[in-house]
Write a protein that holds these residues in place. Structure first.
Motif: not given
Length: 343
Positions: A239-245, A267-275, A277-286
């Motif tokens: 529903s928005d860029p941060f609507d995920w856990e 994949l679901p485990d990438v962000a946790v393995e890299q430490g 947060d949601q903002v950093e995850t979206l930036e790296h994904l972009l």
């Protein structure tokens, strides 16, 4: 005897008869003496043999008694071991049932490896149980019913064969393990729902050899690698860029940049393995998708393209999904191969 003959005043005939009788008695006494001596020797031999036989008999009785005690101990051990197999059988039956339930809900192919492992354990447990029951019955113990009929091993095998035909979205990844940490070495997959059994084989090679972010994996690296297969399910628009856990969802984004439509996923485990947060995850994904703008402004430029979005800027769309991952080190793989060869 000569003296007796000299003083005897008997007729010649009687004297001869007397001499003959005396000689006969002398020979008889000698024969009796010899017989007595031989009898004593024979008695001594028989006594010695009887004593030897008695010793052998005592030793045999001792051995038989010890063997009987050992056998009794073994029967006791086997009888005591059998009840301990009941909770193991129940445990593996419950785990097999739970695993079958997970497979039916998610169609997660990586669970097939675990199902195979559980099946091997159950079969070994069944063989061990039957062997112990046979021993107990052979030595007079009571047979024990462990209720193995409910395992339905053959039914599970049919279920495994059916699951090999399932079509899935999946990714195959490799990590290099060093000092307790994991570093990505390759990751390629598909969102096209192909036949997973054949597709995973192909993408395992593609991820190892054709991920253009890395050089091809070499044979000497194998002992340091961990391979994982992630089956992707439950896709739904966010529903928005941060609507995920974090740790629960993987995300797939599409956006427009430099005149091109771009896509990327974590994949679901990438962000946790890299430490991250949601903002950093979206930036790296972009950035993974090819965006090279200002790190301070990506959220403003993204201009969320969900319902009611303006459609300007990056026109970012986010789809969240869940994943079920199974992984194994090279050492675990070799152990599995050896177990499969034995069984």
């Amino acid at each position: 005897m000569a003296s007796l003959i000299a003083h005897a005043k008997l007729p010649t005939t009687e004297l001869s008869t007397l001499i003959a009788e005396l000689m006969y008695q002398q020979q008889r006494e000698l024969a009796l003496h010899r017989a007595h001596t031989e009898a004593q020797s024979l008695v001594s031999d028989i006594t010695a043999k009887a004593e030897s036989l008695q010793r052998q008999l005592d030793q045999l009785n001792s051995t038989l008694l010890s063997s009987a005690e050992d056998l009794e101990d073994k029967i006791t051990e086997w009888t005591s071991t059998l009840p301990s197999l009941r909770p193991k059988t129940a445990e593996y039956t419950a785990r097999s049932t739970h695993l079958r339930s997970l497979l039916e809900r998610s169609n997660a192919l990586p669970l097939l490896s675990q199902a195979k492992t559980e099946e091997i354990v159950v079969l070994k447990l069944k063989d061990e149980t039957e062997m112990l029951e046979a021993k107990v019955r052979a030595y007079g113990g009571l047979p024990t019913d462990l209720g193995l009929a409910g395992l339905e091993v053959e039914g599970k095998r049919r279920r495994v064969r059916e699951l090999r035909k399932v079509r899935e979205d999946f990714f195959v990844s490799y990590n290099t393990l060093k000092n307790g940490s994991a570093r990505l070495r390759g990751c390629i997959g598909t969102f096209e729902r192909i036949a997973a059994r054949q597709g995973i084989d192909g993408y395992a090679l593609t991820s190892a050899l054709d991920d253009n972010r890395f050089s091809p994996i070499t044979k000497r690296e194998l002992p340091t690698l961990e391979c994982g297969v992630s089956i992707l399910t439950d896709f739904e628009p966010a529903s928005d860029p941060f609507d995920w856990e974090l740790g629960t969802h993987g995300i797939r984004i599409t956006f427009y940049y430099a005149g091109r439509k771009r896509t990327a996923t974590f994949l679901p485990d990438v962000a946790v393995e890299q430490g991250w947060d949601q903002v950093e995850t979206l930036e790296h994904l972009l950035r993974k998708g090819g965006w090279d703008g200002d790190p301070e402004s990506w959220n403003d430029e993204a201009q969320w393209d969900g319902e009611g979005g303006s459609g300007k800027g990056l026109r970012l769309k986010v789809v969240r999904y869940r994943g079920t991952k199974s992984k194994a080190t090279y050492e675990e793989y070799l152990e599995w191969v050896e177990g499969a060869r034995v069984n």
